[in-house]
Scaffold this motif. Structure first.
Motif, mmCIF file in Angstrom:
data_model
loop_
_atom_site.group_PDB
_atom_site.id
_atom_site.type_symbol
_atom_site.label_atom_id
_atom_site.label_comp_id
_atom_site.label_asym_id
_atom_site.label_seq_id
_atom_site.Cartn_x
_atom_site.Cartn_y
_atom_site.Cartn_z
ATOM 1 N N UNK A 276 0.793 -1.146 0.106
ATOM 2 C CA UNK A 276 -0.009 0.162 0.165
ATOM 3 C C UNK A 276 0.910 1.210 -0.039
ATOM 4 N N UNK A 277 2.056 1.155 0.956
ATOM 5 C CA UNK A 277 2.825 2.425 0.948
ATOM 6 C C UNK A 277 3.456 2.401 -0.409
ATOM 7 N N UNK A 278 3.952 1.534 -1.006
ATOM 8 C CA UNK A 278 4.588 1.442 -2.488
ATOM 9 C C UNK A 278 3.506 2.096 -3.514
ATOM 10 N N UNK A 279 2.296 1.670 -3.526
ATOM 11 C CA UNK A 279 1.302 2.219 -4.328
ATOM 12 C C UNK A 279 1.135 3.568 -4.248
ATOM 13 N N UNK A 280 0.932 4.050 -2.946
ATOM 14 C CA UNK A 280 0.340 5.574 -2.504
ATOM 15 C C UNK A 280 1.574 6.304 -2.316
ATOM 16 N N UNK A 281 2.794 5.947 -2.777
ATOM 17 C CA UNK A 281 3.962 6.742 -2.511
ATOM 18 C C UNK A 281 3.778 7.898 -3.406
ATOM 19 N N UNK A 282 4.254 9.340 -2.714
ATOM 20 C CA UNK A 282 4.260 10.461 -3.596
ATOM 21 C C UNK A 282 2.808 11.113 -3.552
ATOM 22 N N UNK A 283 1.863 10.741 -2.937
ATOM 23 C CA UNK A 283 0.527 11.198 -2.775
ATOM 24 C C UNK A 283 0.486 11.379 -1.194
ATOM 25 N N UNK A 284 -0.199 12.667 -0.857
ATOM 26 C CA UNK A 284 -0.388 13.094 0.413
ATOM 27 C C UNK A 284 -1.773 13.191 0.666
ATOM 28 N N UNK A 285 -1.970 12.209 1.871
ATOM 29 C CA UNK A 285 -3.356 11.970 2.362
ATOM 30 C C UNK A 285 -4.354 11.767 1.401
ATOM 31 N N UNK A 286 -3.969 10.550 0.598
ATOM 32 C CA UNK A 286 -4.903 10.113 -0.344
ATOM 33 C C UNK A 286 -5.129 8.820 -0.154
ATOM 34 N N UNK A 287 -6.308 8.311 0.145
ATOM 35 C CA UNK A 287 -6.676 7.052 0.064
ATOM 36 C C UNK A 287 -6.599 6.318 -1.193
ATOM 37 N N UNK A 288 -6.573 4.944 -0.885
ATOM 38 C CA UNK A 288 -6.626 3.919 -1.797
ATOM 39 C C UNK A 288 -7.622 4.379 -3.186
ATOM 40 N N UNK A 289 -8.969 4.484 -2.728
ATOM 41 C CA UNK A 289 -9.942 4.789 -3.745
ATOM 42 C C UNK A 289 -9.874 6.116 -4.425
ATOM 43 N N UNK B 161 -7.810 8.474 -9.608
ATOM 44 C CA UNK B 161 -6.973 9.348 -10.265
ATOM 45 C C UNK B 161 -6.399 8.477 -11.789
ATOM 46 N N UNK B 162 -5.880 7.312 -11.159
ATOM 47 C CA UNK B 162 -5.417 6.419 -12.183
ATOM 48 C C UNK B 162 -6.158 6.235 -13.263
ATOM 49 N N UNK B 163 -7.490 5.822 -13.100
ATOM 50 C CA UNK B 163 -8.393 5.587 -14.147
ATOM 51 C C UNK B 163 -8.746 6.880 -14.936
ATOM 52 N N UNK B 164 -8.766 8.022 -14.379
ATOM 53 C CA UNK B 164 -8.808 9.314 -15.093
ATOM 54 C C UNK B 164 -7.649 9.501 -16.048
ATOM 55 N N UNK B 165 -6.489 9.141 -15.533
ATOM 56 C CA UNK B 165 -5.191 9.382 -16.380
ATOM 57 C C UNK B 165 -5.273 8.540 -17.452
#
Length: 154
Positions: free
Chosen positions: A32-45, A50-54
């Motif tokens: 989870x930390x690897x996936x959310x690295x570089x994001x601030x206070x963002x939950x997985x959902x 964001x990924x789907x929008x991109x």
């Protein structure tokens, strides 16, 4: 004594179970930390959204590029793609190979042939249209060779 052995066995099983669950949770948190690295206070959902929008934007961009590429391919057949230049000496009294024939053809083997005949008295220039690898005008030997070379060029 049997009761103590049973409790010890039960306690051992519970400890092993808790260690296994702790290891499993540690691995999940690490991922989870690897996936959310570089994001601030963002939950997985939010991250997945964001990924789907991109991804949608990237798909639209790829489709746009593919459409543009098809248009460009259709246009490029109209541009000169094949050319040949042959120098020759048509007259014995003129020195050197100062006369030439140039064939310029597009992807459909259409275009023109330019001939320049140089002599002591002057230079004459002729242009002949070419459509689908053929000309309605009679061609000299050099013009036929230039046209043949150009149509065979890739």
């Amino acid at each position: 004594m049997a009761q103590q052995n049973f409790l010890f066995l039960l306690l051992t099983i519970i400890i092993v179970w808790l260690l296994g669950l702790s290891l499993y949770i540690y691995r999940i948190m690490d991922r989870y930390k690897k996936v959310t690295r570089g994001t601030n206070n963002v939950n997985l959902e939010q991250l997945i959204e964001r990924v789907l929008t991109k991804q949608s934007a990237a798909e639209a961009s790829v489709k746009d590029l593919a459409d543009r590429q098809v248009v460009m391919q259709k246009k490029t057949i109209e541009y000169f793609q094949k050319s040949t230049l042959i120098r020759f000496n048509p007259f014995e009294d003129a020195g050197g190979d100062q006369s030439f024939v140039a064939a310029l053809l597009d992807g459909r083997d259409s275009g023109f042939i330019i001939s320049s005949l140089h002599s002591r008295s002057g230079t004459r220039v002729y242009a002949k249209a070419v459509t689908s690898g053929k000309s309605t005008y009679s061609l000299t030997r050099e013009e036929k060779e230039a046209l043949d070379r150009a149509t065979r060029a890739k």
